[in-house]
Design a protein around this motif. Structure first.
Motif, mmCIF file in Angstrom:
data_model
loop_
_atom_site.group_PDB
_atom_site.id
_atom_site.type_symbol
_atom_site.label_atom_id
_atom_site.label_comp_id
_atom_site.label_asym_id
_atom_site.label_seq_id
_atom_site.Cartn_x
_atom_site.Cartn_y
_atom_site.Cartn_z
ATOM 1 N N LEU A 1 -2.095 6.188 -0.675
ATOM 2 C CA LEU A 1 -3.311 5.701 -0.739
ATOM 3 C C LEU A 1 -3.486 5.657 0.877
ATOM 4 C CD1 LEU A 1 -5.647 3.709 -1.321
ATOM 5 C CD2 LEU A 1 -4.318 1.725 -0.561
ATOM 6 N N LYS B 1 -5.261 9.101 1.310
ATOM 7 C CA LYS B 1 -6.514 9.000 0.691
ATOM 8 C C LYS B 1 -7.521 8.433 1.868
ATOM 9 C CE LYS B 1 -6.821 8.554 -4.052
ATOM 10 N NZ LYS B 1 -6.688 7.763 -5.239
ATOM 11 N N LEU B 2 -6.914 7.256 2.418
ATOM 12 C CA LEU B 2 -8.066 6.521 3.418
ATOM 13 C C LEU B 2 -7.905 7.260 4.687
ATOM 14 C CD1 LEU B 2 -6.741 2.801 2.898
ATOM 15 C CD2 LEU B 2 -8.813 3.621 2.283
ATOM 16 N N MET C 1 0.872 -1.080 0.058
ATOM 17 C CA MET C 1 0.082 -0.079 0.070
ATOM 18 C C MET C 1 0.773 1.206 0.016
ATOM 19 S SD MET C 1 -2.933 0.671 2.549
ATOM 20 C CE MET C 1 -3.062 -1.019 3.056
ATOM 21 N N GLY D 1 -7.385 -8.673 -0.003
ATOM 22 C CA GLY D 1 -5.998 -8.906 0.057
ATOM 23 C C GLY D 1 -5.014 -8.096 0.722
ATOM 24 N N ALA D 2 -5.419 -7.020 1.398
ATOM 25 C CA ALA D 2 -4.674 -6.429 2.308
ATOM 26 C C ALA D 2 -3.848 -7.340 3.327
ATOM 27 C CB ALA D 2 -5.174 -5.254 2.978
ATOM 28 N N ARG D 3 -2.470 -6.689 3.505
ATOM 29 C CA ARG D 3 -1.693 -7.712 4.599
ATOM 30 C C ARG D 3 -1.512 -6.994 5.813
ATOM 31 N NH1 ARG D 3 2.522 -8.935 0.186
ATOM 32 N NH2 ARG D 3 1.333 -7.295 -0.902
ATOM 33 N N SER D 4 -1.402 -7.913 7.088
ATOM 34 C CA SER D 4 -1.602 -7.384 8.237
ATOM 35 C C SER D 4 -0.424 -5.924 8.327
ATOM 36 C CB SER D 4 -0.561 -8.274 9.115
ATOM 37 O OG SER D 4 -1.597 -9.559 9.231
ATOM 38 N N TRP D 5 0.792 -6.218 7.545
ATOM 39 C CA TRP D 5 1.613 -4.995 7.748
ATOM 40 C C TRP D 5 0.943 -3.655 7.112
ATOM 41 C CZ3 TRP D 5 3.691 -2.726 3.652
ATOM 42 C CH2 TRP D 5 3.969 -3.779 2.258
ATOM 43 N N GLU D 6 0.374 -3.981 6.111
ATOM 44 C CA GLU D 6 -0.308 -2.878 5.348
ATOM 45 C C GLU D 6 -1.357 -2.214 6.269
ATOM 46 O OE1 GLU D 6 0.024 -4.083 0.767
ATOM 47 O OE2 GLU D 6 -1.258 -4.999 2.096
#
Ligand SMILES: Nc1ncnc2c1ncn2[C@@H]1O[C@H](COP(=O)(O)OP(=O)(O)OP(=O)(O)O)[C@@H](O)[C@H]1O
Ligand SMILES: [Mg+2]
Lengths: 827, 220
Positions: A5, A8-9, A1, A294-299
């Motif tokens: 982004l 944005k989020l 990410m 599909g987002a990963r933990s660290w993201e």
């Protein structure tokens, strides 16, 4: 990410209002901490200058030999203003029949550097407070010296070989209590006349006083410079430790303010935790969706970490600004009540604000969010799969430790920190049991009660864990508010008790036994209220256990036992206000040679319980055995004595009497008559000092009230965020109940009951915590007597129930005011 | 493409262990479309969740595009999802804080696609929501939310698309449009389709059809 982004989020999040709550809590935390601490530090510097009045300077260099010119030059080159003074006891002579032992103080231009010199033309005449000192060739006398010397304005008197003209009466010196030279009444003159008097000889008891004034850094750098150079008989008096009575008041006020600040830190942490938990809970689903996409933990962690960092930065800046405004508002409010211009706040409050924000973010906001990264995507499929628990014991432990560290840093006092921790631990410990009781007992009670109660208690149980946490947080907030109120009122109560309105404000010494009836008659005639007459005999302690003590001038340095002279008295009972530390008191008819010593005095002469002392009273010598050691309340305005004997032991020695009495301002002329009726008595006027102390105390008390107000607001904010933390669940449930046909009365009723029960229980816990913390604070920090505040036990639950109930129902009012569909539609 | 052997899923409940899946064997070749039908509670959603790597099985193995899910940890499975898998949930699962457009953009952004906005709008237009780009989920009807969810799953043009009752909340006409979309994707990008459905027309259009009963599966 990408971080783009993240931005944005973050901005989308911001729009949704969720981050706003967290930011609000952070801004509140930082602003309260910054506001209180900068107010405290500005107040401290103001109060410090206030107490500078009692030194007449910011710092005084006291020396038994003349202060070297180099030092004066050095001080001036460091930016300090100076004023030199000399003090010594001597004789003032009007004519052969009229002479008196006086305490001479010679001052130079600039005196006093702090505070005002008060004087009048006529003795006891109207007070003038404009800045001037006796001119060369002139003297100002203590009012009673006019009678003693039988002089009036314009007359000449002799001091040593100098002939000086009487031009005024000294009515009040700022440093009257710190610059004492012998026992005689004051004679104020100009330093320029000292050489002409010729009274200062090598070996005479002279005190040179170099008054220094300037800003704090200059004062401390000069202190550092001069301290290594100090020789025998030289010392530096600074503002701290100069004036015990005022110092005590200030110490306690400062302790209180720092306590208040520490509480602000705790409240802030609580508010942040609540807001962050709520944020985290609301985001569980959000994260699950992100992960299923599909987002990963660290993201996820990075996203929230980034959000928090941005939030923290904004919160710190805004919080500091708001805090500064709060502080400015305070100063504005206090206005001219403040004795002097408030000092600068410095950068420490901002630093404290920044560290507070960082600690709040890292230890309180972050843990619930960090665990979001671990959310299972499965919860998208099944609603019952949440995050195990958003905070683990380690998180609480770390958070707790960081708060303790912050409080400690902030208050600078382990005792204050520990007292608050003790109270909070009690709240949490009891809260645990209360929560268990609530969970197991509630249903049983509910079984008997009507349907509203059943629904309400079932609701309390259903959200058992959340409710327990909520209750403990409510209890903590209420406790901190109660604690501060309790400490404030007992501080103020004690200050007032210390200086009761009808306290005697004059001391009368040196009354001969045969003059007793004269004085009593005089006072009766004038309608003056007086205390009992205390016998008083001057005497000296010569040896302890047959070991002869060195004389005062033979030893240097502190802590070496030496001979001491003191006023002895006799008493049948332990004097009022004294505390027996060791030993026993004697019976009224005991004729054995007992003696009772004041604690510090006993230390000075190196004597303990059971030691045999030999003493001299006039020409006679006697032996006595130490029967008891006493603690004396020097704060009281009563006559206090270092050495007390049984009546039969001391009565046989010739002695004088002393007493204290109270004069109203318009009764002051009575003093003139008194000194003409009884010319040999000494009158000490304390009324001006007392009035000054009372002003200081009033101002300090007002400041405390303001700070208390801020803390109450902070506490209320925590309560609000506490209520909000369970809002979602309650709203959903209530909407559902309404959708299923429950009338708003039932819904409202259950809400009332739930919040009232929570609030009352929290209030009860808070009362317990307050008692513990107040006990610790009052006995360990403020050195006051502690009595349980029984009223707390009903005030706590009742206010808790009222506040939480009202806040809770008010926050949830939406439930009954909007059609249930609207709420159910909210995803 | 998808291979499942002896898949078990057991959960413990208050009334003891509950076997939701009892040994599922399945193989779906790349580019194929498969329908899973069955009664409510038979375990369809559970199976789909496992296939998408959103849960871990109690036993058995799953290969997705050659990778064994058992050997991947949570984050690696997330990467796999981000790269290859699209999912349409039975209960939509839109982010309430984001507009329809932003919801669709999200997986594109997560994958670092540059023209996320155009793609998102294009797919929203395709599902007939061109007029509702800036609406928040709360202001959309159930069917509209469903279509946003479908657009979100399509937008990434995944290698495998799982859809849990994609037409369950839609009227016949919109339902047909969605089905068209699904198969267009299947044809155009040879996306593997796995659909859970009660809709016989939809099941009939699939290359293969599996029936689930009480945790067991048979091909029809
Ligand atoms: N974690 C769990 N704990 C308890 N029971 C579960 C759990 N997960 C699934 N179940 C149960 O397993 C069964 C299968 O659930 P699943 O959601 O897969 O059904 P489904 O076939 O998708 O039904 P529907 O067509 O109604 O969506 C259900 O009876 C459900 O209650
Ligand atoms: Mg299902």
């Amino acid at each position: 990410m990408t971080s783009g982004l993240s931005w944005k989020l973050l901005s989308r999040e911001w729009r949704s209002g969720e981050l706003g709550i967290l930011l609000l809590a952070l801004v509140m935390a930082v602003s309260v901490v910054v506001g209180v601490s900068s107010f405290v530090s500005r107040l401290q510097s103001a109060l410090l200058s206030e107490s500078a009045r009692f030194l007449a300077a910011d710092m005084v260099l006291v020396s038994r030999t003349p202060v070297s010119d180099e030092w004066v030059q050095e001080a001036e080159s460091q930016g300090l203003v100076t004023s030199l003074g000399v003090g010594f006891p001597s004789m003032a002579v009007a004519d052969i029949d009229h002479m008196a032992l006086v305490s001479i103080k010679a001052v130079s231009t600039g005196y006093p550097l702090r505070g005002d010199l008060r004087w009048s033309r006529e003795p006891y005449g109207d007070v003038i407070a404009e800045g001037s000192i006796p001119a060369v060739g002139e003297v100002w006398l203590a009012p009673r010296l006019f009678a003693l010397l039988d002089v009036s304005l314009g007359d000449q008197i002799l001091v040593g070989e100098a002939e000086l003209r009487v031009t005024g009466a000294v009515r009040g010196e700022p440093d009257a209590t710190t610059a004492v030279f012998g026992f005689g009444p004051r004679l104020l003159m100009n330093v320029g006349d000292i050489p002409a008097t010729g009274v200062i000889q090598p070996g005479s008891r002279v005190e040179y006083r170099l008054l220094l004034g300037g800003d704090r850094s200059a004062v401390s750098s000069f202190t550092e410079w001069v301290e290594p150079l100090l020789g025998q008989g030289q010392r530096v008096d600074s503002i701290d430790g100069s004036q015990p009575r005022i110092n005590d008041t200030l110490d306690r006020a400062q302790g209180f303010l720092l306590l208040a600040g520490s509480l602000a830190v705790v409240l802030a942490a609580a508010a942040i935790t609540l807001a962050s938990r709520r944020f985290g809970e609301r985001h569980t689903q959000y994260v699950a969706i992100l992960k299923s996409l599909g987002a990963r933990s660290w993201e996820i962690s990075r996203l929230y970490g980034f959000s928090l960092a941005v939030l923290g930065a904004i919160g710190t800046v805004v919080g500091c600004a708001v805090g500064w405004a709060i502080q400015a508002g305070f100063i504005q409010l206090l206005g001219d009540l403040l004795p002097v211009e408030p000092g600068p706040a410095g950068w420490k409050p901002v630093l404290i604000g920044m560290v507070t924000a960082a600690v709040c973010m890292v230890f309180f906001a972050w843990p619930p969010l960090r665990r979001l990264g671990l959310a299972s995507p499965l919860s998208v499929l099944r609603a019952d799969v949440g995050i195990a628990d958003s905070q683990r014991p380690q998180d609480y432990l770390l958070g707790g430790l960081s708060i303790v560290a912050l409080m400690w840093w902030y208050s600078g006092s382990a005792a204050v920190t520990l007292a608050v921790i003790a109270g909070l631990s009690v709240v949490m410990g009891l809260g645990f049991f209360a929560a268990r009781g609530l969970l197991s007992g509630g249903r049983r009670v509910g079984g008997f009660a009507g349907s509203i109660w059943r629904v309400a208690l079932a609701g309390l149980q259903r959200r058992g864990r959340a409710n327990a946490l909520q209750m403990v947080i409510f209890a903590m907030a209420i406790m901190l508010m109660l604690l501060l109120s309790v400490v404030r009122s007992s501080l103020i109560g004690q200050w007032q008790a210390q200086l009761p309105i009808d306290a005697p404000n004059h001391f009368l010494l040196n009354l001969a036994p045969e003059e007793k009836p004269v004085l009593e008659g005089f006072f009766r005639e004038q309608g003056v209220a007086t205390e009992a007459l205390y016998p008083m005999t001057r005497g000296r302690i010569l040896s302890v256990n047959a070991e002869v003590l060195p004389e005062w001038r033979e030893v240097e340095g502190e802590g070496v036992p030496r001979q001491r002279e003191a006023n002895f008295t006799w008493s049948d009972d332990l004097p009022e206000g004294n505390v027996l530390l060791d030993g026993e008191w004697w019976d009224a008819d005991d004729s054995r040679a007992w003696i009772s010593l004041e604690e510090g005095f006993a230390q000075d002469i190196g004597a303990g319980l059971g030691d045999r002392l030999s003493l001299r009273i006039g020409a006679a010598e006697l032996e006595a055995q130490v029967r008891s050691i006493r603690k004396v309340d020097w704060q009281s305005m009563r006559p206090n004595f270092f050495v007390v004997f049984p009546r039969q032991v001391l009565e046989q020695y010739p002695g004088m009497y002393m007493t204290s009495f109270r004069l109203l301002p318009d009764q002051k002329p009575v003093l003139n008559q008194l000194v003409s009726v009884l010319p040999t008595v000494t009158v000490i006027e304390l009324d001006i000092v007392i009035r000054e102390m009372r002003t200081v105390i009033d101002q300090v008390a007002r400041a405390l009230e303001l700070v208390l107000g801020v803390i109450l607001v902070a506490g209320a904010l925590v309560l609000i965020s506490g209520v909000r933390s369970s809002l979602d669940a309650r709203l959903k449930e209530s909407a559902l109940m309404r959708a299923l046909g429950a009338r708003s009365r039932l819904v409202l009723g259950t809400l009332w009951i739930e919040f009232l029960v929570l609030g009352a229980m929290a209030g009860g816990l808070a009362a317990a915590g307050t008692e513990v913390a107040a006990w610790a604070l009052q006995t360990r920090v403020f050195e006051m007597n502690w009595t349980p505040t029984l009223a707390l036990w009903w005030i706590g639950p009742v206010t808790g129930a009222l506040i939480v109930g009202t806040l809770g129902v008010w926050s949830c009012r939406r439930v009954v005011n909007t059609p249930p569909v609207t709420l159910l539609r909210e995803v | 493409m998808i291979k499942v052997s002896q898949l078990l899923k057991t959960v413990s409940t208050a009334d003891g262990d509950l076997n939701i899946l009892r040994g599922i064997d399945l193989e779906i070749e790349p580019g194929a479309s498969a329908a899973i039908v069955g009664a409510s509670g038979s375990g369809k959603s559970t199976l789909l969740g496992l296939l998408a790597g959103m849960d871990v099985p109690s036993g058995g193995e799953i290969w997705l595009d050659g990778e064994s899910l058992n050997e991947l940890d949570e984050d690696q499975r997330a990467r796999l999802r981000a790269e290859k898998v699209g999912f349409v949930f039975q209960s939509f699962q839109l982010l309430p804080a984001l507009t329809a457009r932003e919801n669709v953009m999200l997986p594109l952004e997560l994958a670092g696609v540059s023209d996320a906005e155009q793609i998102a709008e294009q797919f929203l237009v395709e599902v007939g929501l061109g007029e509702r780009l800036s609406h928040y989920p709360t202001t959309l009807s159930g069917g509209e939310q469903q279509r946003v969810a479908i657009a979100r799953a399509f937008a990434r043009q995944p290698r495998i698309l799982f859809a849990d009752e994609p037409t369950g909340n839609l009227d016949t006409r919109t339902g047909e449009r969605v089905i068209e979309l699904l198969f267009e994707l299947n044809g155009r990008a040879s996306t593997t389709l796995v659909l859970v459905t009660h809709d016989e027309r939809l099941a009939a259009r699939c290359d293969r059809c599996f029936a689930m009963t009480a945790g067991e599966i048979v091909e029809r």
